[in-house]
Design a protein around this motif. Structure first.
Motif, PDB file in Angstrom:
ATOM      1  N   SER A 121      25.175  20.187   4.998  1.00 39.37           N
ATOM      2  CA  SER A 121      26.602  19.769   5.308  1.00 39.37           C
ATOM      3  C   SER A 121      27.477  19.997   3.906  1.00 39.37           C
ATOM      4  CB  SER A 121      26.621  18.163   5.580  1.00 39.37           C
ATOM      5  OG  SER A 121      27.854  17.564   5.280  1.00 39.37           O
ATOM      6  N   VAL A 122      28.782  20.327   4.342  1.00 34.34           N
ATOM      7  CA  VAL A 122      29.730  20.479   3.185  1.00 34.34           C
ATOM      8  C   VAL A 122      29.869  19.470   2.236  1.00 34.34           C
ATOM      9  CG1 VAL A 122      31.786  20.089   4.496  1.00 34.34           C
ATOM     10  CG2 VAL A 122      31.977  21.877   2.656  1.00 34.34           C
ATOM     11  N   ASN A 123      29.600  18.110   2.719  1.00 30.18           N
ATOM     12  CA  ASN A 123      29.737  17.273   2.156  1.00 30.18           C
ATOM     13  C   ASN A 123      28.291  16.766   1.317  1.00 30.18           C
ATOM     14  OD1 ASN A 123      32.413  16.636   2.551  1.00 30.18           O
ATOM     15  ND2 ASN A 123      31.806  15.989   4.545  1.00 30.18           N
ATOM     16  N   SER A 124      27.348  17.345   1.270  1.00 32.62           N
ATOM     17  CA  SER A 124      25.994  17.025   0.652  1.00 32.62           C
ATOM     18  C   SER A 124      26.319  17.371  -0.743  1.00 32.62           C
ATOM     19  CB  SER A 124      24.984  17.783   1.366  1.00 32.62           C
ATOM     20  OG  SER A 124      25.089  19.089   0.982  1.00 32.62           O
ATOM     21  N   PRO A 125      25.391  16.722  -1.395  1.00 36.06           N
ATOM     22  CA  PRO A 125      25.300  17.225  -2.958  1.00 36.06           C
ATOM     23  C   PRO A 125      25.294  18.457  -3.328  1.00 36.06           C
ATOM     24  CG  PRO A 125      24.036  14.969  -2.357  1.00 36.06           C
ATOM     25  CD  PRO A 125      24.439  15.621  -1.357  1.00 36.06           C
ATOM     26  N   ILE A 126      24.334  19.159  -2.482  1.00 39.47           N
ATOM     27  CA  ILE A 126      23.820  20.535  -2.691  1.00 39.47           C
ATOM     28  C   ILE A 126      25.036  21.410  -2.510  1.00 39.47           C
ATOM     29  CG2 ILE A 126      22.460  22.527  -2.310  1.00 39.47           C
ATOM     30  CD1 ILE A 126      20.084  20.429  -1.438  1.00 39.47           C
ATOM     31  N   ALA A 127      25.706  21.281  -1.337  1.00 41.89           N
ATOM     32  CA  ALA A 127      26.947  22.124  -0.900  1.00 41.89           C
ATOM     33  C   ALA A 127      27.937  21.829  -2.207  1.00 41.89           C
ATOM     34  CB  ALA A 127      27.256  21.731   0.333  1.00 41.89           C
ATOM     35  N   ARG A 128      28.148  20.591  -2.315  1.00 48.12           N
ATOM     36  CA  ARG A 128      29.312  20.192  -3.285  1.00 48.12           C
ATOM     37  C   ARG A 128      29.047  20.966  -4.625  1.00 48.12           C
ATOM     38  NH1 ARG A 128      28.980  14.739  -1.314  1.00 48.12           N
ATOM     39  NH2 ARG A 128      28.216  14.167  -3.477  1.00 48.12           N
ATOM     40  N   LEU A 130      27.574  23.825  -5.032  1.00 49.96           N
ATOM     41  CA  LEU A 130      27.588  25.214  -4.913  1.00 49.96           C
ATOM     42  C   LEU A 130      28.816  25.813  -4.671  1.00 49.96           C
ATOM     43  CD1 LEU A 130      24.200  25.830  -2.850  1.00 49.96           C
ATOM     44  CD2 LEU A 130      24.457  26.182  -4.983  1.00 49.96           C
ATOM     45  N   ILE A 131      29.551  25.184  -3.769  1.00 48.63           N
ATOM     46  CA  ILE A 131      30.965  25.490  -3.544  1.00 48.63           C
ATOM     47  C   ILE A 131      31.584  25.939  -4.704  1.00 48.63           C
ATOM     48  CG2 ILE A 131      33.327  24.827  -2.705  1.00 48.63           C
ATOM     49  CD1 ILE A 131      31.402  25.004  -0.521  1.00 48.63           C
ATOM     50  N   ALA A 132      32.122  27.190  -4.646  1.00 44.74           N
ATOM     51  CA  ALA A 132      33.228  27.752  -5.537  1.00 44.74           C
ATOM     52  C   ALA A 132      32.412  28.506  -6.760  1.00 44.74           C
ATOM     53  CB  ALA A 132      34.205  26.830  -6.193  1.00 44.74           C
ATOM     54  N   LYS A 133      31.018  28.445  -6.670  1.00 44.53           N
ATOM     55  CA  LYS A 133      30.246  29.162  -7.589  1.00 44.53           C
ATOM     56  C   LYS A 133      30.045  30.660  -7.198  1.00 44.53           C
ATOM     57  CE  LYS A 133      28.902  25.612 -10.417  1.00 44.53           C
ATOM     58  NZ  LYS A 133      29.715  24.644  -9.994  1.00 44.53           N
ATOM     59  N   LYS A 134      29.641  31.440  -8.126  1.00 49.38           N
ATOM     60  CA  LYS A 134      29.612  32.989  -7.769  1.00 49.38           C
ATOM     61  C   LYS A 134      28.071  33.262  -8.001  1.00 49.38           C
ATOM     62  CE  LYS A 134      32.357  34.256 -10.958  1.00 49.38           C
ATOM     63  NZ  LYS A 134      33.456  33.622 -11.859  1.00 49.38           N
ATOM     64  N   ILE A 135      27.764  34.371  -7.600  1.00 51.38           N
ATOM     65  CA  ILE A 135      26.414  34.899  -7.768  1.00 51.38           C
ATOM     66  C   ILE A 135      26.258  35.135  -9.298  1.00 51.38           C
ATOM     67  CG2 ILE A 135      25.032  37.148  -7.530  1.00 51.38           C
ATOM     68  CD1 ILE A 135      26.526  37.932  -4.891  1.00 51.38           C
ATOM     69  N   SER A 136      25.088  34.710  -9.534  1.00 49.87           N
ATOM     70  CA  SER A 136      24.323  34.503 -10.874  1.00 49.87           C
ATOM     71  C   SER A 136      24.898  33.333 -11.704  1.00 49.87           C
ATOM     72  CB  SER A 136      24.676  35.895 -11.908  1.00 49.87           C
ATOM     73  OG  SER A 136      25.842  35.885 -12.280  1.00 49.87           O
ATOM     74  N   ASP A 137      25.612  32.540 -11.084  1.00 47.40           N
ATOM     75  CA  ASP A 137      26.026  31.333 -11.565  1.00 47.40           C
ATOM     76  C   ASP A 137      24.916  30.331 -11.454  1.00 47.40           C
ATOM     77  OD1 ASP A 137      28.489  31.998 -12.525  1.00 47.40           O
ATOM     78  OD2 ASP A 137      29.589  30.809 -10.770  1.00 47.40           O
ATOM     79  N   VAL A 138      24.769  29.093 -12.508  1.00 48.19           N
ATOM     80  CA  VAL A 138      23.762  28.153 -12.335  1.00 48.19           C
ATOM     81  C   VAL A 138      24.450  26.929 -11.720  1.00 48.19           C
ATOM     82  CG1 VAL A 138      22.071  26.841 -13.498  1.00 48.19           C
ATOM     83  CG2 VAL A 138      22.147  29.174 -13.767  1.00 48.19           C
ATOM     84  N   ALA A 139      24.095  26.411 -11.011  1.00 48.48           N
ATOM     85  CA  ALA A 139      24.692  25.193 -10.350  1.00 48.48           C
ATOM     86  C   ALA A 139      23.924  24.071 -10.555  1.00 48.48           C
ATOM     87  CB  ALA A 139      25.125  25.082  -8.987  1.00 48.48           C
TER      88      ALA A 139
END
Length: 158
Positions: A121-128, A130-139
């Motif tokens: 879900s877009v509202n899950s902690p994982i999705a929140r 990851l959103i707006a991050k780019k390839i090679s970023d660490v979330a």
């Protein structure tokens, strides 16, 4: 009511369910109620009461789906230029930096989410996280079990 984000596939599944409820299940329930009425006294007719209860659930689900579809903001990610940024609808390949485990998640609407199928879900902690991050970023994801770091390996819009 605010708009509900939904993928194209999620909206289609809801439309299919709505069609099934209206064209298959609803007529079956109406027939069951009519048949139960023929048995006589409705006060002690368990079949009648069961069919009426099923009708209530069916009509409630129809109303719920119609409401969701009327408020849906359907997002077709295939029409968005892939800039390697995690957005709603994107399929993201991540690497857990602690366990070295790779996972592939698709970020979807609340109704479409199924963690067993890696639809989050877009509202899950994982999705929140990851959103707006780019390839090679660490979330850094804050979960009930503690912090988890995911490196973003790939982002696809399919």
């Amino acid at each position: 009511m605010t708009q509900i984000p939904m993928t194209l596939r999620g909206a289609e599944k809801l439309r299919e369910e709505l069609q099934h409820l209206k064209s298959v299940l609803r007529p079956q329930i109406i027939a069951a109620i009519a048949e139960a009425r023929e048995h006589g006294d409705l006060k002690e007719n368990a079949e009648y009461h069961a069919a009426r209860e099923q009708q209530g659930f069916c009509e409630g689900r129809i109303q719920e789906i119609e409401s969701k579809l009327s408020h849906a903001q359907i997002i077709d990610v295939t029409k968005i230029a892939n800039k390697g940024i995690v957005i709603f609808g994107a399929t993201v390949t991540v690497l857990n930096t602690h366990s070295e485990e790779k996972k592939i998640y698709q970020i979807v609407g609340d109704d479409e989410a199924n963690f067993k199928k890696d639809l989050i879900s877009v509202n899950s902690p994982i999705a929140r996280g990851l959103i707006a991050k780019k390839i090679s970023d660490v979330a850094v994801i804050h979960t009930p079990g503690g912090e988890v770091e995911y490196e973003i390996l790939d982002v696809k819009y399919c």
